[in-house]
Every structure is written in C-alpha cells, then in structure tokens.
Scaffold this motif. Sequence first.
Motif, PDB file in Angstrom:
ATOM      1  N   ASN A  35       0.818  -1.215   0.000  1.00 16.44           N
ATOM      2  CA  ASN A  35       0.000   0.000   0.000  1.00 16.44           C
ATOM      3  C   ASN A  35       0.850   1.263   0.000  1.00 16.44           C
ATOM      4  N   GLY A  36       2.135   1.118  -0.327  1.00 12.06           N
ATOM      5  CA  GLY A  36       3.009   2.277  -0.433  1.00 12.06           C
ATOM      6  C   GLY A  36       3.838   2.586   0.784  1.00 12.06           C
ATOM      7  N   GLY A  37       3.690   1.804   1.846  1.00 14.45           N
ATOM      8  CA  GLY A  37       4.481   2.012   3.050  1.00 14.45           C
ATOM      9  C   GLY A  37       5.752   1.166   3.017  1.00 14.45           C
ATOM     10  N   PRO A  38       6.526   1.184   4.105  1.00 15.64           N
ATOM     11  CA  PRO A  38       7.748   0.375   4.157  1.00 15.64           C
ATOM     12  C   PRO A  38       7.448  -1.104   4.321  1.00 15.64           C
ATOM     13  N   GLY A  39       6.532  -1.450   5.232  1.00 13.74           N
ATOM     14  CA  GLY A  39       6.110  -2.825   5.409  1.00 13.74           C
ATOM     15  C   GLY A  39       7.226  -3.784   5.771  1.00 13.74           C
ATOM     16  N   MET A  40       6.902  -5.064   5.673  1.00  9.03           N
ATOM     17  CA  MET A  40       7.857  -6.115   6.027  1.00  9.03           C
ATOM     18  C   MET A  40       9.125  -6.112   5.173  1.00  9.03           C
ATOM     19  N   PRO A  41       9.049  -5.891   3.863  1.00  7.69           N
ATOM     20  CA  PRO A  41      10.275  -5.960   3.050  1.00  7.69           C
ATOM     21  C   PRO A  41      11.325  -4.927   3.422  1.00  7.69           C
ATOM     22  N   HIS A  42      10.919  -3.806   4.000  1.00  5.04           N
ATOM     23  CA  HIS A  42      11.876  -2.741   4.331  1.00  5.04           C
ATOM     24  C   HIS A  42      12.968  -3.242   5.267  1.00  5.04           C
ATOM     25  N   LEU A  43      12.614  -4.139   6.154  1.00  4.50           N
ATOM     26  CA  LEU A  43      13.590  -4.693   7.091  1.00  4.50           C
ATOM     27  C   LEU A  43      14.769  -5.307   6.356  1.00  4.50           C
ATOM     28  N   LEU A  44      14.504  -5.933   5.211  1.00  6.86           N
ATOM     29  CA  LEU A  44      15.550  -6.628   4.459  1.00  6.86           C
ATOM     30  C   LEU A  44      16.050  -5.829   3.268  1.00  6.86           C
ATOM     31  N   ARG A  45      15.197  -5.068   2.625  1.00  4.63           N
ATOM     32  CA  ARG A  45      15.603  -4.316   1.440  1.00  4.63           C
ATOM     33  C   ARG A  45      16.467  -3.113   1.784  1.00  4.63           C
ATOM     34  N   ARG A  46      16.160  -2.438   2.895  1.00  2.00           N
ATOM     35  CA  ARG A  46      16.854  -1.201   3.239  1.00  2.00           C
ATOM     36  C   ARG A  46      17.555  -1.275   4.589  1.00  2.00           C
ATOM     37  N   GLN A  47      16.809  -1.638   5.637  1.00  2.00           N
ATOM     38  CA  GLN A  47      17.410  -1.560   6.963  1.00  2.00           C
ATOM     39  C   GLN A  47      18.583  -2.515   7.126  1.00  2.00           C
ATOM     40  N   ARG A  48      18.503  -3.710   6.588  1.00  2.00           N
ATOM     41  CA  ARG A  48      19.617  -4.655   6.703  1.00  2.00           C
ATOM     42  C   ARG A  48      20.891  -4.079   6.096  1.00  2.00           C
ATOM     43  N   LEU A  49      20.791  -3.458   4.938  1.00  2.54           N
ATOM     44  CA  LEU A  49      21.968  -2.879   4.291  1.00  2.54           C
ATOM     45  C   LEU A  49      22.485  -1.674   5.065  1.00  2.54           C
ATOM     46  N   TRP A  50      21.561  -0.859   5.561  1.00  4.84           N
ATOM     47  CA  TRP A  50      21.921   0.335   6.329  1.00  4.84           C
ATOM     48  C   TRP A  50      22.648  -0.056   7.617  1.00  4.84           C
ATOM     49  N   LEU A  51      22.132  -1.052   8.315  1.00  7.54           N
ATOM     50  CA  LEU A  51      22.779  -1.498   9.547  1.00  7.54           C
ATOM     51  C   LEU A  51      24.130  -2.152   9.274  1.00  7.54           C
ATOM     52  N   ALA A  52      24.227  -2.867   8.163  1.00 11.62           N
ATOM     53  CA  ALA A  52      25.483  -3.544   7.842  1.00 11.62           C
ATOM     54  C   ALA A  52      26.633  -2.562   7.653  1.00 11.62           C
ATOM     55  N   GLU A  53      26.344  -1.345   7.221  1.00  7.83           N
ATOM     56  CA  GLU A  53      27.397  -0.345   7.053  1.00  7.83           C
ATOM     57  C   GLU A  53      28.073  -0.010   8.375  1.00  7.83           C
ATOM     58  N   THR A  54      27.302  -0.066   9.466  1.00 11.06           N
ATOM     59  CA  THR A  54      27.826   0.253  10.793  1.00 11.06           C
ATOM     60  C   THR A  54      28.254  -0.986  11.563  1.00 11.06           C
ATOM     61  N   LEU A  55      27.484  -2.037  11.454  1.00 10.83           N
ATOM     62  CA  LEU A  55      27.681  -3.227  12.285  1.00 10.83           C
ATOM     63  C   LEU A  55      28.440  -4.335  11.587  1.00 10.83           C
ATOM     64  N   GLY A  56      28.482  -4.287  10.267  1.00  8.77           N
ATOM     65  CA  GLY A  56      29.060  -5.376   9.494  1.00  8.77           C
ATOM     66  C   GLY A  56      27.993  -6.410   9.163  1.00  8.77           C
ATOM     67  N   PRO A  57      28.069  -7.029   7.993  1.00  9.79           N
ATOM     68  CA  PRO A  57      27.019  -7.961   7.565  1.00  9.79           C
ATOM     69  C   PRO A  57      26.913  -9.202   8.441  1.00  9.79           C
ATOM     70  N   GLU A  58      28.017  -9.642   9.045  1.00  3.96           N
ATOM     71  CA  GLU A  58      27.964 -10.864   9.848  1.00  3.96           C
ATOM     72  C   GLU A  58      27.057 -10.702  11.062  1.00  3.96           C
ATOM     73  N   LEU A  59      27.185  -9.593  11.776  1.00  2.00           N
ATOM     74  CA  LEU A  59      26.349  -9.371  12.954  1.00  2.00           C
ATOM     75  C   LEU A  59      24.893  -9.182  12.550  1.00  2.00           C
ATOM     76  N   VAL A  60      24.627  -8.454  11.480  1.00  3.82           N
ATOM     77  CA  VAL A  60      23.251  -8.245  11.045  1.00  3.82           C
ATOM     78  C   VAL A  60      22.608  -9.572  10.649  1.00  3.82           C
ATOM     79  N   THR A  61      23.362 -10.411   9.950  1.00  2.00           N
ATOM     80  CA  THR A  61      22.836 -11.732   9.588  1.00  2.00           C
ATOM     81  C   THR A  61      22.528 -12.557  10.830  1.00  2.00           C
ATOM     82  N   ARG A  62      23.386 -12.458  11.832  1.00  2.00           N
ATOM     83  CA  ARG A  62      23.140 -13.182  13.083  1.00  2.00           C
ATOM     84  C   ARG A  62      21.854 -12.699  13.755  1.00  2.00           C
ATOM     85  N   MET A  63      21.616 -11.394  13.747  1.00  3.75           N
ATOM     86  CA  MET A  63      20.408 -10.854  14.364  1.00  3.75           C
ATOM     87  C   MET A  63      19.144 -11.306  13.641  1.00  3.75           C
TER      88      MET A  63
END
Length: 324
Positions: free
Chosen positions: A271-299
């Motif tokens: 419906n045009g909002g962030p919804g469930m995919p945002h967690l993986l499409r955007r937030q995962r990549l954004w967090l990986a820049e700071t935390l590293g992909p290994e920790l984000v994958t673990r979470m």
Amino acid sequence: MVRRPAPEAAVRAAVRTVRGDIAPEALGVCDAHDHLFLRSPRLPGQELSDPAAAAAELAAFRAAGGAAVVQWTPHGMGRGAAELPGLARESGVHIVAATGLHQAVHYAPELLAGVGADLAELFVAELTEGIGDTGVRAGMIKVAGGFHGLDAHARWTMTAAAEAHRATGAVIGVHLEGGTAAQDVIELLCGEQGVPPRRVILGHLNRFPDPGMLRRAAETGAFLAFDGPSRAHHATDWRLPEALRALADAGHGAQLLLGGDTTTAAARSVNGGPGMPHLLRRQRLWLAETLGPELVTRMLTVNPARAFAAVWPPESAGRRATGA
C-alpha cells in the motif's frame, strides 16, 4: 493450576509454527516482530484484516529474502489464526503465532470479562492444543507493560504468562510502552516469577534508546528486540545503528533481534508504506554499514532461532511441519 511437564519427558527444542514444529536452524531469515492481522479499538479504521493483502505482503517479504515472520498479535485482537497456515504454505514463509493478552485499552470490556478466571490455562491451551477450534498452535506468549510502569492488568497478564511459560517452555515477548519499564518487567517476570531472562524478549527498545537503560536491560540476559522501521512516527530510528553497535561491543550481540512491527494497512509495502520488506531491502543494508554484515545476519537468523525455540511438552510436541 497448570501442570508442568516431567523433565525426563523433554524433547528436542523446536520453533512452533502455524504448520507445525520445525528445527530452530530451519527458521531462516526472520522478522522477529510483525503483524499480518490486527485489530484494536485504539486503531479504528486501520485494521489488518484482509487475507489477500497479507498474502501480498508475505510475497514481497519472501522476494526480499525473508523466510519467517513472528506475528505478535495476541488473543482477542483478530489474529487470523485460521488463515495463517494457508498463507504460510502459499508464500513459503514460516509463521509463528502468539497467545497472550495486550494492554486493557486494546479490548472491549466484555471481551476481557469473557476471558475467564484462569488466564494461564487459556495461554497453555493455545500453545499446546490450538487457537479456538482452528487447531493452529501459538508459538510464543505476548504481554504488555505500561509507560514507565506496570498496572494491575499488566501484572495479571504477566503472572499468567509466567505460569504458561513454566508449563510449556514458550518464550514471553513483552510490548514495552514507548520502550520503557524494562526493569519493572524483569523484576516481575524474572525476579518474582522465576522466568529465566533468556526466555523473555523485551520489545520496542528502539523507542527509548537511552544507552544506560539499554545496557541494564542487556545485562539481565533477556533478548532485546528493536522492531519499528514500519512505524513512521519514531524519530529515534536514526540512533539504531549506534545503539546496536554499543550493545554488540559490550558482548550482547547474541541477544539482539530485529522486526518490522507493521500495525496498519497504510504501513504495508503493498500500500506504499515500508512494510515487512523494508527490514531486508533497506534496513539490513543500512545497519550492515555500521555493524558489518555478519552481525546483522546473526540478528536475523541465529538469534531468533534461539529466542523462539522451546522444549515443548511431550504431549504437544509430536506435530511436525507438513504440507497441510
């Protein structure tokens, strides 16, 4: 009183999904707190009640790499239990449902009056037998605190949740109002009621990102859920990377969970909002820049598998995931 299972009859830990129990390692990439169905008097006209929209959102989540969703919608709030197995089968996404009870303001008085005297028995029945006549079993208990405190309703529901945990092993997820009252919750559940901290999930900690509070919450040993990217009014989201980095650096990386918490139709991605995919499409990549992909994958994988797995009572543990 709720009967405890005999220790010698324990079975291997499993995650209880709406289609049956699965091995924890089979859970995959998990949105640890979200909603496919939800209704509340506090959200008139914003109900999540359309199975077709839920199916579309799950398909979008799956396309973004998602494999599991934990729905924290508790008893009496339109969980859509009968719809969940079909949605899980068609989408290929594991779904974990919840029993439990939210704050009193989310219910009509007559619904609360009809719950009955033994709330723990209701929770145990929904965890081990099924929700209503659907045969769909819940895989977690969801309760709620208040803003910087616990009222009589919260203490009632949390005491029942603790009893249901002792009978089933199910994890207790707690809505923290505004991210507050974590210490009060731990004192009640773990101090007074003896629930092991590792069987408690403190939700919505992103809403009150005070470093001292987060450190104290982590030191209890509870799981810490940061679950709000679908909520447009949370101005604290920009502090999420630094909060998670500090907790991980202090040795608490194994306790961190991520979720979307989509609570209105307008917030869905379809419906045009962030919804469930945002967690993986955007937030995962954004967090990986700071935390590293290994920790984000673990979470997103290892941590939720540990958080939601339980050693279920033997009389309820025989049903494995099927194609049904």
